[in-house]
Design a protein around this motif. Structure first.
Motif, PDB file in Angstrom:
ATOM      1  N   GLU A  66       0.790  -1.239   0.075  1.00 39.03           N
ATOM      2  CA  GLU A  66       0.042   0.244  -0.110  1.00 39.03           C
ATOM      3  C   GLU A  66       0.763   1.064   0.048  1.00 39.03           C
ATOM      4  N   LEU A  67       0.962   2.294  -1.196  1.00 35.69           N
ATOM      5  CA  LEU A  67       1.674   3.339  -1.025  1.00 35.69           C
ATOM      6  C   LEU A  67       0.908   4.276  -0.282  1.00 35.69           C
ATOM      7  N   ASP A  68      -0.126   4.411  -0.322  1.00 34.27           N
ATOM      8  CA  ASP A  68      -1.099   5.433   0.404  1.00 34.27           C
ATOM      9  C   ASP A  68      -2.598   4.923   0.319  1.00 34.27           C
ATOM     10  N   GLU A  69      -3.301   5.698   1.018  1.00 39.08           N
ATOM     11  CA  GLU A  69      -4.640   5.088   1.473  1.00 39.08           C
ATOM     12  C   GLU A  69      -5.359   5.178  -0.056  1.00 39.08           C
ATOM     13  N   GLY A  70      -5.972   4.010  -0.503  1.00 35.70           N
ATOM     14  CA  GLY A  70      -6.533   3.528  -1.765  1.00 35.70           C
ATOM     15  C   GLY A  70      -5.690   3.377  -2.911  1.00 35.70           C
ATOM     16  N   THR A  71      -4.383   3.341  -2.770  1.00 34.73           N
ATOM     17  CA  THR A  71      -3.166   3.065  -3.766  1.00 34.73           C
ATOM     18  C   THR A  71      -2.468   1.614  -3.257  1.00 34.73           C
ATOM     19  N   VAL A  72      -2.474   0.676  -4.107  1.00 37.09           N
ATOM     20  CA  VAL A  72      -1.704  -0.442  -4.022  1.00 37.09           C
ATOM     21  C   VAL A  72      -1.047  -0.836  -5.333  1.00 37.09           C
ATOM     22  N   VAL A  73       0.238  -1.320  -5.027  1.00 37.18           N
ATOM     23  CA  VAL A  73       1.193  -1.743  -6.199  1.00 37.18           C
ATOM     24  C   VAL A  73       1.616  -3.022  -6.032  1.00 37.18           C
ATOM     25  N   GLN A  74       2.132  -3.634  -7.173  1.00 38.32           N
ATOM     26  CA  GLN A  74       2.859  -4.750  -6.840  1.00 38.32           C
ATOM     27  C   GLN A  74       4.310  -4.472  -6.274  1.00 38.32           C
ATOM     28  N   ALA A  75       4.600  -5.084  -5.531  1.00 42.82           N
ATOM     29  CA  ALA A  75       5.941  -5.171  -4.659  1.00 42.82           C
ATOM     30  C   ALA A  75       7.038  -5.488  -5.832  1.00 42.82           C
ATOM     31  N   ASP A  76       6.876  -6.329  -6.542  1.00 41.56           N
ATOM     32  CA  ASP A  76       7.914  -6.626  -7.514  1.00 41.56           C
ATOM     33  C   ASP A  76       6.830  -7.314  -8.640  1.00 41.56           C
ATOM     34  N   PRO A  77       6.793  -6.270  -9.786  1.00 43.57           N
ATOM     35  CA  PRO A  77       6.136  -6.954 -10.943  1.00 43.57           C
ATOM     36  C   PRO A  77       6.698  -8.008 -11.609  1.00 43.57           C
ATOM     37  N   LEU A  78       7.975  -8.527 -11.489  1.00 42.67           N
ATOM     38  CA  LEU A  78       8.379  -9.607 -12.070  1.00 42.67           C
ATOM     39  C   LEU A  78       8.554 -10.704 -11.470  1.00 42.67           C
ATOM     40  N   ASN A  79       7.947 -10.810 -10.053  1.00 51.56           N
ATOM     41  CA  ASN A  79       8.080 -11.874  -9.164  1.00 51.56           C
ATOM     42  C   ASN A  79       6.520 -12.548  -8.672  1.00 51.56           C
ATOM     43  N   VAL A  80       5.797 -13.114  -9.939  1.00 55.14           N
ATOM     44  CA  VAL A  80       4.651 -13.690  -9.946  1.00 55.14           C
ATOM     45  C   VAL A  80       4.904 -15.274  -9.631  1.00 55.14           C
ATOM     46  N   LEU A  85       2.797 -23.478 -16.464  1.00 56.45           N
ATOM     47  CA  LEU A  85       4.012 -23.417 -17.434  1.00 56.45           C
ATOM     48  C   LEU A  85       3.556 -22.903 -18.610  1.00 56.45           C
ATOM     49  N   LEU A  86       4.155 -21.986 -18.959  1.00 59.99           N
ATOM     50  CA  LEU A  86       3.919 -21.083 -20.477  1.00 59.99           C
ATOM     51  C   LEU A  86       4.515 -21.769 -21.485  1.00 59.99           C
ATOM     52  N   LEU A  87       3.825 -21.908 -22.510  1.00 55.73           N
ATOM     53  CA  LEU A  87       4.327 -22.482 -23.580  1.00 55.73           C
ATOM     54  C   LEU A  87       4.123 -21.763 -24.759  1.00 55.73           C
ATOM     55  N   ASP A  88       5.168 -21.712 -25.720  1.00 53.67           N
ATOM     56  CA  ASP A  88       5.256 -20.917 -27.002  1.00 53.67           C
ATOM     57  C   ASP A  88       4.585 -21.642 -28.045  1.00 53.67           C
ATOM     58  N   GLU A  89       4.597 -20.990 -29.363  1.00 57.45           N
ATOM     59  CA  GLU A  89       3.667 -21.418 -30.467  1.00 57.45           C
ATOM     60  C   GLU A  89       4.184 -22.887 -30.843  1.00 57.45           C
ATOM     61  N   HIS A  90       5.483 -23.506 -30.589  1.00 61.44           N
ATOM     62  CA  HIS A  90       5.785 -24.807 -30.549  1.00 61.44           C
ATOM     63  C   HIS A  90       5.685 -25.644 -29.714  1.00 61.44           C
ATOM     64  N   SER A  96      13.057 -18.172 -18.933  1.00 59.20           N
ATOM     65  CA  SER A  96      12.392 -17.563 -17.654  1.00 59.20           C
ATOM     66  C   SER A  96      12.212 -16.154 -17.788  1.00 59.20           C
ATOM     67  N   SER A  97      13.063 -15.374 -18.504  1.00 57.70           N
ATOM     68  CA  SER A  97      12.624 -13.890 -18.839  1.00 57.70           C
ATOM     69  C   SER A  97      11.345 -13.583 -19.429  1.00 57.70           C
ATOM     70  N   ARG A  98      11.097 -14.278 -20.391  1.00 54.86           N
ATOM     71  CA  ARG A  98       9.961 -14.006 -21.256  1.00 54.86           C
ATOM     72  C   ARG A  98       8.661 -14.704 -20.356  1.00 54.86           C
ATOM     73  N   ARG A  99       9.069 -15.700 -19.592  1.00 51.78           N
ATOM     74  CA  ARG A  99       7.858 -16.279 -18.998  1.00 51.78           C
ATOM     75  C   ARG A  99       7.598 -15.125 -17.730  1.00 51.78           C
ATOM     76  N   ARG A 100       8.275 -14.343 -17.003  1.00 45.33           N
ATOM     77  CA  ARG A 100       8.279 -13.529 -16.191  1.00 45.33           C
ATOM     78  C   ARG A 100       7.539 -12.203 -16.650  1.00 45.33           C
ATOM     79  N   ALA A 101       7.991 -11.748 -17.923  1.00 43.44           N
ATOM     80  CA  ALA A 101       7.458 -10.642 -18.686  1.00 43.44           C
ATOM     81  C   ALA A 101       5.997 -10.907 -18.932  1.00 43.44           C
TER      82      ALA A 101
END
Length: 138
Positions: A66-80, A85-90, A96-101
């Motif tokens: 919580e940054l301020d009352e009524g405002t919340v943000v992800q602590a680390d957007p790349l840490n989900v 497991l995300l699979l590409d078109e093949h 890992s880097s693309r998966r995080r994004a």
């Protein structure tokens, strides 16, 4: 060298092409709040979103602050954290880097701040009492 991928039990495979559709199917499951220590106003916590199937449940969770009352943000957007497991078109796992994004993009598409703020509002009366007690003790 083996080319087999060993997934943790309960993992779900999602093709990247279906990720934008997943944002419409994933639902809020729970939000946990960690109240700030005395002297701090900010709270933090974890929120978890799920997409359940007949025999399994895909989940994603991340930390928020919580940054301020009524405002919340992800602590680390790349840490989900998730069991997806995300699979590409093949049908190969993403690097890992693309998966995080891609997971960060999915979280961006979700209306997660609403349920988190609802939870914080539900805790607002006890938080005000605690702040008042801190002021009296000082």
């Amino acid at each position: 060298m083996s080319t087999l991928i060993h997934l943790p039990e309960g993992s779900i495979c999602w093709p990247v092409a279906a990720l934008s559709g997943a944002a419409q199917d994933v639902r809020h499951a729970q939000t946990r709040v960690h109240l700030a220590r005395s002297g701090e106003r900010r709270a933090g916590g974890t929120t978890r979103w799920e997409r359940c199937y007949a025999d399994a449940c895909a989940w994603l969770e991340w930390d928020w602050v919580e940054l301020d009352e009524g405002t919340v943000v992800q602590a680390d957007p790349l840490n989900v954290r998730c069991n997806v497991l995300l699979l590409d078109e093949h049908q190969r796992p993403l690097l890992s880097s693309r998966r995080r994004a891609m997971l960060a993009t999915l979280v961006y598409l979700l209306p997660w701040q609403g349920p988190v703020l609802d939870k914080l509002r539900g805790l607002e009366a006890p938080r005000r009492v605690a702040r008042a007690a801190q002021r009296l003790a000082a």
